[in-house]
Design an enzyme around this catalytic site. Structure first.
Site, PDB file in Angstrom:
ATOM      1  N   LYS A  90       7.059  75.974  22.981  1.00  0.00           N
ATOM      2  CA  LYS A  90       7.955  76.694  23.996  1.00  0.00           C
ATOM      3  C   LYS A  90       9.706  76.300  23.320  1.00  0.00           C
ATOM      4  O   LYS A  90       9.511  75.950  22.342  1.00  0.00           O
ATOM      5  CB  LYS A  90       8.497  75.770  25.358  1.00  0.00           C
ATOM      6  CG  LYS A  90       7.508  75.480  26.389  1.00  0.00           C
ATOM      7  CD  LYS A  90       7.972  74.495  27.671  1.00  0.00           C
ATOM      8  CE  LYS A  90       6.030  75.306  28.641  1.00  0.00           C
ATOM      9  NZ  LYS A  90       6.090  76.341  29.198  1.00  0.00           N
ATOM     10  N   ARG A 143      -4.176  75.888  33.689  1.00  0.00           N
ATOM     11  CA  ARG A 143      -4.982  76.599  34.243  1.00  0.00           C
ATOM     12  C   ARG A 143      -6.490  75.670  33.135  1.00  0.00           C
ATOM     13  O   ARG A 143      -8.046  75.951  33.847  1.00  0.00           O
ATOM     14  CB  ARG A 143      -5.324  77.683  33.797  1.00  0.00           C
ATOM     15  CG  ARG A 143      -5.138  78.415  32.955  1.00  0.00           C
ATOM     16  CD  ARG A 143      -4.442  80.464  32.701  1.00  0.00           C
ATOM     17  NE  ARG A 143      -2.909  79.828  32.717  1.00  0.00           N
ATOM     18  CZ  ARG A 143      -2.414  81.628  32.900  1.00  0.00           C
ATOM     19  NH1 ARG A 143      -2.933  82.276  32.427  1.00  0.00           N
ATOM     20  NH2 ARG A 143      -1.326  80.761  33.343  1.00  0.00           N
TER      21      ARG A 143
HETATM   22  N1  BES Z   1       4.308  74.519  33.052  1.00  0.00           N
HETATM   23  C1  BES Z   1       3.975  75.495  32.954  1.00  0.00           C
HETATM   24  C2  BES Z   1       4.848  76.715  33.900  1.00  0.00           C
HETATM   25  C3  BES Z   1       6.418  76.632  33.969  1.00  0.00           C
HETATM   26  C4  BES Z   1       7.311  77.177  33.678  1.00  0.00           C
HETATM   27  C5  BES Z   1       6.876  75.574  35.563  1.00  0.00           C
HETATM   28  C6  BES Z   1       8.600  77.527  33.475  1.00  0.00           C
HETATM   29  C7  BES Z   1       8.720  76.061  35.364  1.00  0.00           C
HETATM   30  C8  BES Z   1       9.033  76.226  34.700  1.00  0.00           C
HETATM   31  C9  BES Z   1       3.343  76.075  32.434  1.00  0.00           C
HETATM   32  O1  BES Z   1       2.583  75.797  31.641  1.00  0.00           O
HETATM   33  C10 BES Z   1       3.600  77.542  31.737  1.00  0.00           C
HETATM   34  O2  BES Z   1       3.506  77.085  30.495  1.00  0.00           O
HETATM   35  N2  BES Z   1       3.036  78.915  31.693  1.00  0.00           N
HETATM   36  C11 BES Z   1       2.979  80.005  30.974  1.00  0.00           C
HETATM   37  C12 BES Z   1       2.095  80.478  31.351  1.00  0.00           C
HETATM   38  C13 BES Z   1       1.773  81.988  30.106  1.00  0.00           C
HETATM   39  C14 BES Z   1       2.364  81.886  29.019  1.00  0.00           C
HETATM   40  C15 BES Z   1       0.877  83.533  30.279  1.00  0.00           C
HETATM   41  C16 BES Z   1       4.284  80.749  31.892  1.00  0.00           C
HETATM   42  O3  BES Z   1       4.881  80.482  32.368  1.00  0.00           O
HETATM   43  O4  BES Z   1       5.830  80.789  30.820  1.00  0.00           O
HETATM   44 MN    MN Z   2       2.896  76.101  29.286  1.00  0.00          MN
END
Ligand code: BES
Ligand code: MN
Ligand code: ZN
Length: 499
Positions: A280, A354
């Site tokens: 991230k 997931r």
């Molecule tokens: N924990 C995150 C989702 C999230 C991101 C919650 C920002 C709250 C704020 C999750 O694990 C994630 O990183 N999801 C990705 C999925 C994508 C790679 C398809 C996302 O939402 O960017």
């Molecule tokens: Mn994630």
């Protein structure tokens, strides 16, 4: 906080502070009118002079009001009488609590319970008041060196009920409200705890503590070896990059009939989500300590059920891992085999939620559930779609969806349905495995739910995406404890329908 209920008129309360409402524009509530009468028109005079319009959130603190037995009277502006809804009612209570505490009041009696809130009775008003007051009084001080509470903390609260006939209902509501509130508090504390303390092992310990405190709770913790034997290749792949071992926690609360199929709650427990190799960006990455708020809400909800000894069977399942980059971590393109036998191409290691949920959802089958609800901070897309107000809701069983929508309206901890249509499924196609773990451009919350739906075909299932509601950012940064209120309301409703 100690909460009690009492009936009687406001001028006769021998207490630190009596709280009454004033509506816009300058309309006294029944209790404010009683105090006004006792004091020879003192309050109506002040209001007439423009000291308080009655707008939502206004306050006026009065001392030594004549012919009353209390030290102070707090007037709270409640807005227009017809407009008091769930949100405003909570706001009024929250302002009351902060004002009282700032003023050094330690004991208060609230007559805000007399305010009419659309469709809701005294039981609801007391529960909402307790949640709002505890919310306003919550401070996470566990990791500050100065843990001292305020010099004169608010510690005793009396809710006024109209007549003795309401005392019993009021007391039940107080007990329910306090137990819901304690579930919310646990969820907040766990959410706020940093990732270096709140690890998968820490969450497992919390679940074991709950077992120790409650005879009807049984906790089991599966280790990585056990999960290997079950074939949980998807879950384990996420933990590969971390020094922290993964855990699969099961908390069984059984206080219902033996043959009653359980309500199963599955909570995402990623104790820190760095994204893994699909790292991230740095900004606000600290907030990814909140990626276990689904797990925290499951622990909170089970705490409430156990404290109230609700006659129901509820099982919490918490897959918990830390998602880190490392030489052993999953790489984009890696393919893993889930417990269900379906293979998954990991195109993005940041879509890890997931991957742990799918194995936990397959594991849930063994409990022969009545319904399964998973709760997860699953997608940033959900924050884009719905913001910070409702949780996203998707599922394969309309009655369950409706029950959750309803419980959200009643509790004020709302969710909103998104379409789980087959049209979206093809976004998960992979050239090399049964499916990919991301759905590409568009509808990220829905394609995440589509992914989960492939593991929940054997039971009634709903998914709550709480990415937007589980915590607040900015100066008020912190866990909200949501959706404990929604989940406990759903369980209360189910218990009521079984009686
Ligand atoms: N924990 C995150 C989702 C999230 C991101 C919650 C920002 C709250 C704020 C999750 O694990 C994630 O990183 N999801 C990705 C999925 C994508 C790679 C398809 C996302 O939402 O960017
Ligand atoms: Mn994630
Ligand atoms: Zn995540």
């Amino acid at each position: 906080m100690e909460y009690t209920v009492k009936s009687g008129s406001p001028e006769k309360q021998r207490i630190g502070c009596v709280v009454v409402g004033v509506f816009a524009s300058r309309k006294l509530s029944p209790s404010a009118a009683l105090l006004d009468e006792a004091s020879g028109g003192y309050i109506s005079n002040l209001v007439r002079r423009g000291e308080l319009e009655g707008d939502l959130g206004q306050t006026l603190l009065l001392h030594n009001v004549e012919n009353t037995l209390c030290d102070r009277v707090l007037l709270i502006g409640c807005g227009r009488e017809k407009d008091v809804d769930t949100r405003n009612f909570r706001k009024i209570n929250s302002i009351m609590a902060t004002t009282l505490e700032a003023g050094g009041t330690t004991e208060a009696a609230s007559y805000l319970t007399e305010i009419q809130v659309k469709k809701h009775d005294i039981t609801w008003k007391i529960r909402q008041s307790i949640e709002a007051i505890d919310e306003a009084m919550y401070h996470f001080k566990l990791l500050k060196s100065d843990k001292k509470p305020p010099r004169r903390p608010l510690r005793k609260f009396i809710f006024s009920v109209s007549g003795r006939g309401q005392l019993m209902d009021g007391e039940v509501a107080v007990r329910n409200g306090m137990c819901v509130s304690s579930g919310i508090k646990l969820a907040k504390d766990l959410g706020n705890m940093p990732g270096n303390i709140c690890t998968p092992s820490y969450l497992a310990q919390q679940a074991l503590d709950l077992d120790k405190q409650n005879p009807k709770v049984t906790t089991t913790v599966l280790e990585e070896k056990d999960m290997e034997n079950l074939g949980m290749g998807a879950l384990l792949s996420v933990a590969r990059g971390s020094r922290q071992p993964a855990k699969l926690i099961t908390i069984e609360y059984r206080a219902g009939d033996k043959d009653q199929h359980p309500i199963v709650l599955v909570g995402k427990g990623v104790t820190f989500d760095s994204g893994g190799i699909s790292l991230k960006p740095g900004a606000a990455m600290d907030e990814m300590k909140f990626d276990m708020c689904g797990a925290a809400s499951v622990l909170g909800t089970l705490t409430t059920c156990a404290e109230l000894q609700l006659p129901v069977n509820v099982i919490g399942i918490i897959p918990t891992v830390e998602n880190m980059p490392d030489g052993l971590a999953s790489k984009p393109g890696d393919i893993v085999t889930s417990m269900s036998g379906q293979t998954i191409e990991i195109l993005n290691t940041d879509a890890e939620g997931r991957l742990i949920l799918c194995d936990a959802l397959s594991y849930a089958e063994k409990f022969d559930p009545d319904v399964v609800i998973d709760i997860a901070t699953l997608t940033g897309a959900c924050v884009v779609a719905l913001g910070a107000h409702p949780a996203g809701l998707l599922g394969n069983h309309k009655p369950l969806i409706n029950d959750l929508l309803n419980a959200g309206e009643i509790s004020g901890d709302r969710c909103w349905e998104l379409p789980l249509w087959d049209d979206y499924q093809e976004q998960l196609n992979s050239n090399f495995a049964d499916m990919a773990n991301i759905g590409g451009k568009g509808a990220g919350t829905i394609t995440a739910a589509c992914f989960l739906s492939r593991f929940t075909k054997k039971y009634h299932w709903a998914h709550l995406d709480i990415a937007g509601v589980a915590w607040l950012s900015g100066t008020a940064k912190g866990s909200t404890g949501r959706p404990v209120s929604l989940l406990t309301q759903y369980i209360f409703d189910r218990v009521a329908e079984m009686q």
